[in-house]
Motif scaffolding. Structure first.
Motif, PDB file in Angstrom:
ATOM      1  N   SER A  28      25.541   2.404 -20.323  1.00  0.00           N
ATOM      2  CA  SER A  28      26.704   3.269 -21.477  1.00  0.00           C
ATOM      3  C   SER A  28      27.141   4.422 -21.572  1.00  0.00           C
ATOM      4  O   SER A  28      28.158   4.249 -22.063  1.00  0.00           O
ATOM      5  N   LYS A  37      30.376   5.579 -20.361  1.00  0.00           N
ATOM      6  CA  LYS A  37      31.854   5.402 -21.751  1.00  0.00           C
ATOM      7  C   LYS A  37      31.951   7.228 -22.143  1.00  0.00           C
ATOM      8  O   LYS A  37      33.176   7.444 -22.058  1.00  0.00           O
ATOM      9  N   HIS A  93      36.159   1.903 -30.306  1.00  0.00           N
ATOM     10  CA  HIS A  93      35.115   0.938 -30.487  1.00  0.00           C
ATOM     11  C   HIS A  93      36.662   0.558 -31.709  1.00  0.00           C
ATOM     12  O   HIS A  93      35.572  -0.557 -32.585  1.00  0.00           O
ATOM     13  N   GLY A 132      29.517  -6.463 -23.617  1.00  0.00           N
ATOM     14  CA  GLY A 132      29.034  -5.246 -22.554  1.00  0.00           C
ATOM     15  C   GLY A 132      29.006  -6.517 -20.765  1.00  0.00           C
ATOM     16  O   GLY A 132      29.510  -7.284 -21.333  1.00  0.00           O
ATOM     17  N   TYR A 150      31.566  -2.473 -30.909  1.00  0.00           N
ATOM     18  CA  TYR A 150      31.246  -1.902 -29.466  1.00  0.00           C
ATOM     19  C   TYR A 150      31.960  -3.043 -28.683  1.00  0.00           C
ATOM     20  O   TYR A 150      31.681  -4.389 -28.209  1.00  0.00           O
ATOM     21  N   GLY A 190      32.479  -2.922 -24.488  1.00  0.00           N
ATOM     22  CA  GLY A 190      32.621  -2.675 -22.834  1.00  0.00           C
ATOM     23  C   GLY A 190      34.216  -3.083 -22.617  1.00  0.00           C
ATOM     24  O   GLY A 190      34.377  -2.139 -21.716  1.00  0.00           O
ATOM     25  N   TYR A 247      36.646  -0.410 -22.698  1.00  0.00           N
ATOM     26  CA  TYR A 247      36.413   0.538 -21.642  1.00  0.00           C
ATOM     27  C   TYR A 247      36.701   0.073 -20.495  1.00  0.00           C
ATOM     28  O   TYR A 247      37.671   1.302 -19.720  1.00  0.00           O
ATOM     29  N   THR A 248      37.050  -0.907 -20.400  1.00  0.00           N
ATOM     30  CA  THR A 248      37.609  -1.390 -19.053  1.00  0.00           C
ATOM     31  C   THR A 248      38.933  -1.319 -18.986  1.00  0.00           C
ATOM     32  O   THR A 248      39.514  -1.406 -18.112  1.00  0.00           O
ATOM     33  N   GLU A 294      33.151  -3.228 -13.716  1.00  0.00           N
ATOM     34  CA  GLU A 294      33.576  -2.038 -15.364  1.00  0.00           C
ATOM     35  C   GLU A 294      33.197  -0.923 -14.842  1.00  0.00           C
ATOM     36  O   GLU A 294      31.968  -0.053 -16.307  1.00  0.00           O
ATOM     37  N   ALA A 309      32.785   1.701 -17.853  1.00  0.00           N
ATOM     38  CA  ALA A 309      32.391   0.930 -18.568  1.00  0.00           C
ATOM     39  C   ALA A 309      30.292   1.044 -18.908  1.00  0.00           C
ATOM     40  O   ALA A 309      29.188   1.305 -19.624  1.00  0.00           O
TER      41      ALA A 309
END
Length: 479
Positions: free
Chosen positions: A102, A105, A155, A163, A201, A203, A206-207, A272, A275
């Motif tokens: 991570s 990120k 986030h 994740g 949080y 992930g 972030y994708t 990903e 992420a």
């Protein structure tokens, strides 16, 4: 003429001796840290025992470690320990690439901030206006509040999927749209909470951010990052390529599970990329930290402008910036991030305005405890506030008080049965998922295992009815 030659030789000798003395001082400094690892939990009144890094690597079953130290805006030293691959006996050095997990990120977040500076996008506009081949499904949660890049980076966008587990070498490697649609090995990435209402949080968020970068720039994320972020910073040993190509495989680390066993296929792959997909070194992450520090301190205008870095380091919910987590220690702002992929565990911490940083990368699932002990050693030596051991007080309890806790306890939801045993004057909790725990009393009902930090609090009415684990899981006593 001879006088000039003698003077030149004399000067060169002085310079050589000066460098030799500096090297000796640095080697002594490194040795002190290598032999100064400190456990994360200490008993009040007792002097802290210090350990050698190789001893603790063996203890935690961590084959390889890499460390980089930044002091006063420069990499002071970087060093690798142990093995990148125990089968080929390839050793870790300062240039060995690890999966960043991570930590991918906050580095990837620079892509969004760069596009913002170029007026290619806004941070507080509905991201669906930038997405071309995929859209965030509208629902009741997005009726009044939209998903924005600022919310994704902090986030707070209300998006699902914490994740990603990654894919083995033999697995089909999905495209990013497949991941977004839940056709990989994780669920569909959607909004299930009003954007901006809570910190959680993601992930998955972030994708979505990754897809925005690709659609706006017209480049694959690894291409955009290499051209506009990594190479301008000087991060030549870093790539977001997934799967990583043979060009990069000359000096990368394999991954190891909690028992120190090599994982199938040597490492997992991560579509990903923003992420979890960065391959890098502590030294390259040190350059990222230095870049942000230099810009924040007016030393230069680099990959971003000072105003943008100030936005990045502005606190949002849960002490989060636009990419990195933020924390304040002794009036100093630190930015950083942890990283966890299958078989890799890492941590990165940097002072925003003091020019110091510490990056530790390991090639094992069990690397977290080792990292904490390294961070304690570094913080103690340099008088930094990145990490300090937790100091606890313990008390003495007679055997008669301890004996009443002995017995079997059941975790109802999972059917797991654990046993508390009294051996001598020591209370033990056996067959836990993390092994046997040795419980020291902090009160008449609360105990702690120094190795894992696990806190057990027994539930006592007229008799012992059960216990709580870290104030989270409840086990009921079996008669």
């Amino acid at each position: 003429m001879m006088k000039k030659i003698y003077f030149l030789l004399f000067s060169m000798t002085l310079i050589s001796n000066c460098f030799a003395q500096q090297d000796e001082v640095l080697l002594a400094e490194i040795s002190a840290i290598e032999n100064g690892l400190i456990k994360n939990i200490q008993i009040k009144g007792e002097s802290a025992q210090k350990f050698n890094i190789q001893e603790r690597m063996d203890h935690y079953k961590v084959p390889g470690v890499s460390i980089a130290i930044v002091e006063n805006g420069k990499i002071k030293w970087a060093k690798g320990y142990g093995f990148a691959n125990t089968e080929t006996k390839t050793k870790v050095d300062a240039n060995t690439l690890f999966q960043a997990g991570s930590i991918s990120k906050p580095v990837a977040a620079l892509a969004v901030l760069k596009l913002f500076e170029n007026n290619s996008l806004e941070l507080n506009t509905d991201v669906n206006s930038y997405l071309k081949s995929w859209q965030i499904p509208e629902n009741k949660f997005t009726e009044t509040e939209k998903v924005t890049l600022e919310k994704l980076l902090t986030h707070t966008a209300g998006m699902t999927v914490h994740g990603f587990p990654g894919y083995q070498q033999t697995d089909d490697f999905p495209e990013i749209i497949d991941v977004l649609n839940g056709k990989g090995n994780t669920g569909k990435i959607t909004v299930d909470t009003m954007p901006g209402s809570i910190w959680r949080y993601s992930g998955g968020g972030y994708t979505v951010m990754e897809k925005v970068v690709e659609d706006v720039s017209g480049l694959a994320l690894e291409e955009y990052m290499s051209k506009n972020i990594l190479l301008p910073i000087g991060m030549k040993n870093s790539t977001y390529q997934q799967p990583i190509t043979k060009k990069w495989q000359k000096n990368i680390s394999a991954a190891y599970d909690r028992n120190g066993k090599l994982i199938d296929g040597l490492w997992n792959n991560y579509p990903e990329q923003a992420a979890a997909g960065l391959w890098t070194t502590p030294s390259d992450l040190a350059l990222y930290c230095i870049e942000i520090q230099d810009i924040a301190q007016h030393k230069k205008e680099g990959v971003l402008k000072k105003e943008t870095v100030q936005k990045m380091l502005t606190k949002h919910k849960n002490n989060w910036g636009l990419g990195p987590s933020l924390k304040y220690e002794k009036d100093s702002l630190l930015f950083g991030h942890g990283g966890k992929n299958a078989g890799f565990t890492n941590d990165m911490n940097a002072y925003a305005y003091q020019g110091n940083a510490l990056i530790v990368m390991t090639n094992a699932d069990n690397g977290g405890k080792l990292i904490s002990e390294i961070e304690n050693a570094v913080s103690s030596y340099y008088n930094w506030s990145i990490s300090q051991p937790k100091i606890i007080e313990v008390i003495d309890l007679p055997d008669t008080d301890l004996r009443k806790f002995a017995g079997k306890y059941k975790l109802q939801e999972q059917g797991l049965i654990l046993e508390v045993q009294l051996k001598g004057n020591e209370l033990l909790l056996t067959n836990t998922p993390i092994g046997r725990l040795s419980l020291l009393p902090m009160s008449k009902t609360k105990f702690i295992d120094l190795e894992s930090g696990t806190v057990i609090e027994f539930l006592v009415d007229k008799k012992v009815n059960g216990f709580m684990v870290n104030n989270t899981f409840k086990l009921v006593r079996l008669e």
